[in-house]
Design a protein around this motif. Structure first.
Motif, short mmCIF file in Angstrom:
data_model
loop_
_atom_site.label_atom_id
_atom_site.label_comp_id
_atom_site.label_asym_id
_atom_site.label_seq_id
_atom_site.Cartn_x
_atom_site.Cartn_y
_atom_site.Cartn_z
N PRO A 21 0.82 -1.07 0.04
CA PRO A 21 -0.21 -0.02 -0.18
C PRO A 21 0.74 1.32 -0.06
N GLN A 22 1.89 1.10 0.52
CA GLN A 22 3.04 2.25 0.22
C GLN A 22 3.23 2.92 -1.03
N GLN A 23 2.97 2.04 -2.11
CA GLN A 23 3.19 2.44 -3.37
C GLN A 23 2.02 3.10 -3.91
N ARG A 24 1.06 2.83 -3.37
CA ARG A 24 -0.29 3.68 -3.76
C ARG A 24 -0.18 4.94 -2.96
N LEU A 25 0.19 5.13 -1.95
CA LEU A 25 0.23 6.25 -1.17
C LEU A 25 1.15 7.16 -1.81
N GLN A 26 2.43 6.59 -2.39
CA GLN A 26 3.45 7.68 -3.06
C GLN A 26 2.80 8.08 -4.33
N ARG A 27 1.90 7.16 -5.23
CA ARG A 27 1.07 7.96 -6.34
C ARG A 27 0.18 8.94 -5.80
N ALA A 28 -0.15 8.57 -4.71
CA ALA A 28 -1.41 9.74 -4.38
C ALA A 28 -0.71 10.90 -3.87
N LEU A 29 0.50 10.96 -3.18
CA LEU A 29 1.16 12.04 -2.82
C LEU A 29 1.62 12.68 -4.20
N TYR A 30 2.22 11.96 -5.05
CA TYR A 30 2.83 12.77 -6.19
C TYR A 30 1.48 13.52 -6.89
N VAL A 64 0.00 23.43 2.38
CA VAL A 64 1.34 23.59 2.99
C VAL A 64 1.59 22.04 3.70
N GLN A 65 0.74 21.70 4.28
CA GLN A 65 0.67 20.51 5.15
C GLN A 65 0.92 19.46 4.21
N VAL A 66 0.28 19.29 3.11
CA VAL A 66 0.55 18.25 2.20
C VAL A 66 2.04 18.17 1.55
N MET A 67 2.27 19.42 1.05
CA MET A 67 3.78 19.62 0.50
C MET A 67 4.64 19.26 1.48
N GLY A 68 4.52 19.69 2.73
CA GLY A 68 5.36 19.07 3.86
C GLY A 68 5.52 17.74 3.92
N THR A 69 4.46 17.01 3.68
CA THR A 69 4.44 15.43 3.73
C THR A 69 5.36 15.03 2.71
N VAL A 70 4.92 15.51 1.45
CA VAL A 70 5.82 15.10 0.22
C VAL A 70 7.37 15.41 0.35
N ALA A 71 7.67 16.45 0.92
CA ALA A 71 9.09 16.96 0.97
C ALA A 71 9.59 15.92 2.22
N GLU A 72 8.94 15.78 3.12
CA GLU A 72 9.46 14.81 4.14
C GLU A 72 9.56 13.25 3.44
N LEU A 73 8.67 12.75 2.80
CA LEU A 73 8.98 11.43 1.99
C LEU A 73 10.09 11.44 1.24
N MET A 74 10.19 12.42 0.28
CA MET A 74 11.40 12.79 -0.51
C MET A 74 12.73 12.81 0.22
N LEU A 75 12.74 13.44 1.26
CA LEU A 75 14.04 13.51 2.03
C LEU A 75 14.58 12.25 2.57
#
Length: 91
Positions: A21-30, A64-75
């Motif tokens: 399910p992590q891969q589905r989450l990655q797609r959704a965050l993208y 802002v919160q969603v983009m912070g989550t995306v940035a954290e995932l990437m880092l």
């Protein structure tokens, strides 16, 4: 391009039966990041627009919160994965 370099899933990657399910989450965050980018470009105030944005006071912190989550995932993936991406000198 950053998601690809970090080996994160995007909508271009086909869904595989039984994938985590992590891969589905990655797609959704993208997708969420792309939607927020479009919102920023069309409604943001940083481009000298003379009219007020239509983004509500409730939507702005969400973005802002969603983009912070995306940035954290990437880092986290940058720090934890063996990223073999090296920019080339080719233009």
């Amino acid at each position: 391009m950053a998601f690809v370099a970090l080996k994160l899933k995007t909508p271009r990657d086909k869904v595989v039966a039984g994938e985590p399910p992590q891969q589905r989450l990655q797609r959704a965050l993208y997708e969420a990041a792309c939607a927020i980018n479009t919102l920023r470009n069309k409604e943001g105030t940083g481009h000298g627009r003379p009219w007020p944005p239509s983004v509500t006071p409730n939507e702005a912190p969400d973005a802002v919160q969603v983009m912070g989550t995306v940035a954290e995932l990437m880092l986290m993936n940058f720090e934890n994965e063996e990223v073999n991406y090296r920019p080339s000198n080719k233009i």
